[in-house]
Design an enzyme around this catalytic site. Structure first.
Site: not given
Ligand code: ADP
Ligand code: MG
Length: 396
Positions: A38, A200, A353, A376
């Site tokens: 980053r 999920k 991630g 996200g």
């Protein structure tokens, strides 16, 4: 959809003081920075601003402070040193964000100087986009640059706040991320194969729903496959499953069929009797999962099926591992798919991630066209949502 906001290229920064929100939320342990990705990705914009005569005030969050003041373990001081080392530029650091000390350090910034402020989240009000925080930060610059893609989905003070008071434009990283992740919906080279895995269905339903609008083939793996199996009437034993989402999973399958999108589900699975490091796997067909077994990875036939689908693709978007890749014995399916993407000449875009962690674990990062720096934020873009940080910028 091309990027529709102004960038640093569209504004005169010469002699100006630029306040820039970056995402330096990197792992720091005992003052040592781990993954530098980053930091590296912010350097092109910093370089551009410096070379075009701007003084630069950088700000970021790091980790999850309590918001009640300074916490040594979450100080950005080690990051300033790392930025200096990676960029070759002198980088000053001030151990303050909103106080007199920060103000004095900012006022001392001359064209070409680079200053990093302390962690913006040491003050709780930052997270709520308090106007006082926004005004204070805006007073530090003539121009605001947002390059923190990883937090662009958060309407927080340092992300969206200054744009209400000073001209606000995007940095190169933000532009590239948004451009790349929206291009899979606007102009994908076909065939476009989307791969979605992870744990999920409930957390990925928006991603699946939007991808079906654009892709030619949707590959499903990971824990979510078992809820899809339930929708098809299979037994899934003790596998991860979400009974409340079976109906939605069924609707997804129907939607795909109506749209002519091919859906690939595992034809076999690696199952085991308990979830643990010492668990031993065996391959079983998807319609023959024993009642006392849980699926931990895709099986060998599925690996081949998925690798073949990937090898014929012109564009691949991937989010979510194919199995419990954190355990070596259940990492094989994810590795085979990652290698197939790496070996293909397709444009490969990776988001999320854990998917990025998996690719790094296999040492395949260099072989991908684009690896998103935002977990996200990348998911929200792929769901088709607008990012508040981007919305707040000047229109091009
Ligand atoms: P990403 O962060 O890339 O978006 P997710 O957070 O959705 O991915 O999912 C990653 C997690 O899914 C991993 O921790 C992995 O262990 C888990 N997972 C993958 N397959 C299974 C499975 N069959 N059963 C349980 N968990 C699984
Ligand atoms: Mg995850």
């Amino acid at each position: 959809m091309a990027f529709t906001k102004k960038t640093v290229r569209d504004i005169d920064v010469n002699g100006k003081r630029v306040l820039m929100r970056v995402d330096f939320n990197v792992p720091v342990k005992d003052g040592v920075v781990g993954d530098i990705t980053r930091i590296q990705k912010a350097i092109p914009t910093i370089k551009y601003l410096k070379e075009h005569g701007a003084g630069i005030v950088l700000m970021s969050h790091l980790g999850r402070p309590s918001g009640t003041g300074y916490e040594e373990a979450l100080s950005l001081a080690p990051v300033a040193k790392k930025l200096e080392e990676l960029s070759g530029y002198k980088v000053s650091f001030v151990a303050d964000t909103y106080g007199e000390e920060a103000k004095a350090a900012v006022e001392a910034v001359k064209p070409g100087d680079i200053l990093l402020l302390e962690n913006v989240r040491f003050l709780k009000a930052e997270k709520k986009n308090d106007p006082e925080v926004a005004k204070k930060l805006a007073s530090y610059g003539d121009i605001f640059v947002l390059d923190a893609f990883g937090t662009a989905h958060r309407a927080q003070g340092s992300v969206v706040g200054p744009a209400a008071y000073i001209p606000a434009v995007a940095g190169f990283l933000l532009e590239k991320e948004v451009d790349t992740l929206t291009s899979i919906f606007s102009e994908p080279k076909r065939p476009f194969v989307a791969i979605v895995g992870g744990s999920k269905v409930s957390s990925k339903i928006g991603v699946l729903d939007h991808l079906i609008d654009s892709c030619d083939t949707l590959i499903i793996g990971g824990g979510m496959a078992y809820t899809f199996f339930l929708a098809q009437g299979y037994q899934v034993g003790t596998s991860l499953q979400e009974p409340d989402w079976v109906e939605r999973a069924g609707e997804m399958l129907k939607k795909a069929q109506e749209k002519g999108v091919k859906i690939l589900l595992p034809v076999d699975n690696i199952v085991t009797d308990h979830f643990g490091e010492d668990a031993v796997g065996e391959a079983v067909a998807s319609n023959a999962i024993p009642s006392d077994r849980m699926g931990m990875d895709i099986g060998p036939k599925t690996e081949k099926l998925y690798a073949d689908a990937v090898s014929g693709a012109a564009t691949v978007f991937w989010n979510g591992p194919m199995g419990v890749f954190e355990m070596d014995q259940f990492a094989h399916g994810t590795e085979v798919v990652a290698k197939a993407i790496a070996d293909s000449s397709c444009t490969s875009i990776i988001g999320g991630g854990d998917s990025v962690a998996a690719i790094n674990k296999f040492g395949l990062a260099d072989k991908m066209s684009w690896i998103s720096t935002g977990g996200g934020a990348s998911m929200e873009l792929v769901e088709g949502k607008a990012l508040p940080g981007v919305e707040a910028l000047l229109d091009a």
